[in-house]
Design an enzyme around this catalytic site. Structure first.
Site, PDB file in Angstrom:
ATOM      1  N   LYS A   1      -4.503  33.920 -53.013  1.00  0.00           N
ATOM      2  CA  LYS A   1      -5.376  35.051 -53.354  1.00  0.00           C
ATOM      3  C   LYS A   1      -4.714  35.936 -54.418  1.00  0.00           C
ATOM      4  O   LYS A   1      -5.350  36.303 -55.411  1.00  0.00           O
ATOM      5  CB  LYS A   1      -5.687  35.866 -52.088  1.00  0.00           C
ATOM      6  CG  LYS A   1      -6.689  36.954 -52.349  1.00  0.00           C
ATOM      7  CD  LYS A   1      -7.065  37.681 -51.078  1.00  0.00           C
ATOM      8  CE  LYS A   1      -7.300  39.136 -51.389  1.00  0.00           C
ATOM      9  NZ  LYS A   1      -6.764  40.038 -50.390  1.00  0.00           N
TER      10      LYS A   1
ATOM     11  N   ASP B   1     -11.750  37.226 -50.620  1.00  0.00           N
ATOM     12  CA  ASP B   1     -11.224  38.210 -49.670  1.00  0.00           C
ATOM     13  C   ASP B   1     -12.254  38.366 -48.553  1.00  0.00           C
ATOM     14  O   ASP B   1     -13.216  37.586 -48.465  1.00  0.00           O
ATOM     15  CB  ASP B   1     -10.898  39.546 -50.374  1.00  0.00           C
ATOM     16  CG  ASP B   1     -12.167  40.353 -50.660  1.00  0.00           C
ATOM     17  OD1 ASP B   1     -13.273  39.762 -50.621  1.00  0.00           O
ATOM     18  OD2 ASP B   1     -12.067  41.566 -50.891  1.00  0.00           O
TER      19      ASP B   1
END
Ligand code: SF4
Length: 228
Positions: free
Chosen positions: A134, A152
């Site tokens: 991420k 997310d």
């Protein structure tokens, strides 16, 4: 939504391939200001901010980095102080021990392998200690070279509600989105979902009645409530 409605809802909105561009276009109009909320002035500050943002809010990170970036300007600066001092300086972001360790490891590798610069390729970013997919995705994307799609908690929830992915695992959701979202939108797409998730499609209380996507969304409460 009760299970019996799910198939009907999917039929009502049509296949995701036909919906994805209208979804993107409407969100672009609705959230023209969608962008990363972290504050940074250089590639290095971007990388540090994203690393610090794990398990905390962007607002909290911005509060900490305002002072941090006045003190730490180069990779060498993070290595020049005792680790306890760096831990104190990032304490308010939480998990400060792991984060300080990751920051120092990353700075050492930047100096050793990348001439003190932040690399732009995912393979290189993923080599940095404490940098997971991420973080690497956010950094590459903000540096203008998205090579994946950031997933997310908002992106995950909205992808599921909008019927763009049935997966739970962020890596699998990202794979579904990469197959669906045209590459030109890989950078902006997560920002659009994040902002829509914060303002309209809120986790506990989605405001479907105000949502510009409610005719394109199989989870819309409006369509489900209006059934005979
Ligand atoms: S219609 Fe409702 S569930 Fe669907 S995206 Fe909009 S707010 Fe979320």
């Amino acid at each position: 939504m009760p299970r019996s409605y799910v198939g009907e809802a999917r039929k009502r909105v049509g296949p995701k391939r036909a919906r994805i561009l209208p979804i993107i276009e409407r969100l672009l109009r609705e959230h023209a200001d969608a962008a990363i909320a972290l504050r940074f002035r250089s590639d290095l500050e971007l990388l540090v901010s994203v690393m610090l943002s794990a398990q905390t809010t962007d607002v909290n990170v911005n509060r900490v980095t305002e002072r941090l970036f006045a003190k730490y300007r180069t990779p060498e600066d993070y290595l020049a102080v005792p680790v306890e001092e760096l831990e104190r300086d990032i304490f308010a972001t939480g998990f400060y021990r792991q984060k300080a360790k990751a920051l120092r490891g990353t700075m050492a590798m930047l100096l050793e392998d990348y001439g003190g610069q932040v690399p732009r390729q995912m393979d290189d970013l993923l080599r940095l200690p404490g940098v997971a997919r991420k973080t690497a995705n956010v950094v590459a994307s903000e540096l203008g070279e998205p090579q994946g799609i950031v997933v997310d908690t908002h992106v995950r929830r909205l992808s599921q509600r909008l019927g763009l992915s049935r997966q739970e695992d962020p890596v699998k959701i990202e794979r579904d989105l990469q197959r669906l979202v045209p590459r030109a939108y890989w950078g902006i797409f997560p920002h659009l979902l994040i902002w829509h998730g914060r303002r309209v499609c809120i986790a506990r209380d989605p405001r479907c009645e105000k949502c510009v996507l409610n005719d394109l969304c199989p989870s819309s409460r409006i369509a489900a409530d209006s059934k005979p």
